[in-house]
Design an enzyme around this catalytic site. Structure first.
Site, PDB file in Angstrom:
ATOM      1  N   SER A 146       7.957  57.721 -40.492  1.00 45.61           N
ATOM      2  CA  SER A 146       8.243  57.757 -39.059  1.00 45.61           C
ATOM      3  C   SER A 146       6.927  57.614 -38.315  1.00 45.61           C
ATOM      4  O   SER A 146       5.856  57.805 -38.892  1.00 45.61           O
ATOM      5  CB  SER A 146       8.874  59.112 -38.729  1.00 45.61           C
ATOM      6  OG  SER A 146       8.732  59.440 -37.351  1.00 45.61           O
ATOM      7  N   TYR A 159      10.430  68.017 -38.594  1.00 41.86           N
ATOM      8  CA  TYR A 159      10.612  66.579 -38.861  1.00 41.86           C
ATOM      9  C   TYR A 159       9.242  65.925 -39.030  1.00 41.86           C
ATOM     10  O   TYR A 159       9.008  65.159 -39.958  1.00 41.86           O
ATOM     11  CB  TYR A 159      11.383  65.955 -37.703  1.00 41.86           C
ATOM     12  CG  TYR A 159      11.761  64.507 -37.876  1.00 41.86           C
ATOM     13  CD1 TYR A 159      10.866  63.481 -37.562  1.00 41.86           C
ATOM     14  CD2 TYR A 159      13.027  64.154 -38.312  1.00 41.86           C
ATOM     15  CE1 TYR A 159      11.225  62.147 -37.696  1.00 41.86           C
ATOM     16  CE2 TYR A 159      13.401  62.818 -38.444  1.00 41.86           C
ATOM     17  CZ  TYR A 159      12.492  61.826 -38.132  1.00 41.86           C
ATOM     18  OH  TYR A 159      12.854  60.501 -38.271  1.00 41.86           O
TER      19      TYR A 159
HETATM   20  C1  GCO Z   1      12.280  62.120 -31.824  1.00 39.73           C
HETATM   21  C2  GCO Z   1      12.882  60.971 -32.613  1.00 39.73           C
HETATM   22  C3  GCO Z   1      11.822  60.372 -33.538  1.00 39.73           C
HETATM   23  C4  GCO Z   1      12.322  59.038 -34.064  1.00 39.73           C
HETATM   24  C5  GCO Z   1      11.455  58.415 -35.112  1.00 39.73           C
HETATM   25  C6  GCO Z   1      10.180  57.891 -34.530  1.00 39.73           C
HETATM   26  O1  GCO Z   1      12.974  63.125 -31.608  1.00 39.73           O
HETATM   27  O2  GCO Z   1      11.111  61.960 -31.421  1.00 39.73           O
HETATM   28  O3  GCO Z   1      14.008  61.394 -33.342  1.00 39.73           O
HETATM   29  O4  GCO Z   1      11.567  61.295 -34.560  1.00 39.73           O
HETATM   30  O5  GCO Z   1      13.586  59.202 -34.640  1.00 39.73           O
HETATM   31  O6  GCO Z   1      11.192  59.294 -36.162  1.00 39.73           O
HETATM   32  O7  GCO Z   1       9.467  57.222 -35.543  1.00 39.73           O
END
Ligand code: GCO
Length: 255
Positions: A146, A159
């Site tokens: 990501s 995440y």
């Molecule tokens: C967020 C998004 C991001 C994108 C992606 C960007 O909440 O900022 O979900 O995480 O999904 O990962 O590369």
């Protein structure tokens, strides 16, 4: 010659979390390049529906319903592939969830669930796949990172940590498995139009921020990631290892 390099005919690809979203787009792309695709998810009905749709398009599709965070289930799934004579040549570790909450309010259980689903799963499934790729002296592993593999955004800490770990796990896989003919690389999607991002897309301020912060001035479409996946799944990337390729409209490259 060129097209042969990108031809996946005769290869079998397992794509985790592929009944919808980016995973489904990756599965479609690899199938269009000739691969037999094994769809994975926890919802067997949703997998069957996705498989039927892809078969209707003429693709060779199998399904394997298992929870990528459940080690016994992962081990059993690969034992099943062995029993059925299915060799996984390409593993695309896409399974992932998002959970948006400020760190100060974050419950440990929610932190752990995101880490388990987005990072540990890539280790569990990657290890089972590599245990079979190493003796064959060949294999392709593509982990999905990501923009948050490099940069942090407030309220998505677990995440971000998981996706940062995906980048470094990819390098660790390359460090240990490249000598066995396995190429482990990653794809870093930008802000893509997916169900997971619906809350962001429908937020006018966030939508404006993405369009202003992205040189391409737009969100990405899941199918726009397929070419990078085909490259990393094919002979065209046989000397590429430990890399993360950003398909993000240029966002990671500019202030
Ligand atoms: C967020 C998004 C991001 C994108 C992606 C960007 O909440 O900022 O979900 O995480 O999904 O990962 O590369």
């Amino acid at each position: 010659m060129t097209m042969k390099l990108f031809d996946l005919t005769g290869k079998t690809a397992l794509v985790t979390g592929s009944s919808r979203g980016l995973g489904r787009a990756f599965a479609e792309g690899l199938a269009q390049a000739g691969a037999r695709v094994v769809l994975n998810g926890v919802n067997a009905a949703r997998l069957a529906e996705a498989a039927a749709e892809m078969r209707a398009e003429g693709h060779d599709v199998l399904t394997a319903a298992f929870d990528v965070t459940d080690e016994p289930a992962v081990v059993a799934a690969f034992a099943g592939f062995d029993a059925d004579g299915i060799a996984i040549d390409i593993l695309l570790n896409n399974a992932g969830i998002q959970f948006r909450k400020p760190l100060l309010e974050l419950e440990t259980a929610d932190w752990q669930r995101v880490i388990d689903t987005n990072l540990t799963s890539a280790f569990l499934v990657g290890r089972e796949a590599a245990r079979r790729m190493v003796p064959r002296g060949a294999g392709k592993i593509i982990n999905i990172g990501s923009l948050t593999s490099e940069l942090a955004r407030a309220t998505v800490a677990p995440y971000t940590v998981a996706k940062g770990g995906i980048k470094m796990l990819t390098k660790a896989m390359a460090a240990e498995w490249a000598e066995h003919g396995i190429q482990a690389n990653a794809i870093g999607p930008g802000y893509m139009i997916t169900d997971m991002n619906e809350a962001l897309i429908s937020n006018p301020a966030f939508d404006a921020w993405v369009k202003g912060r992205t040189p391409a001035r737009r969100w990405g479409r899941p199918e726009e990631l397929a070419g990078t996946a085909i490259f990393l799944a094919s002979a065209a990337s046989d000397y590429v290892n430990g890399q993360i390729i950003y398909a993000d409209g240029g966002m990671i490259s500019v202030l």
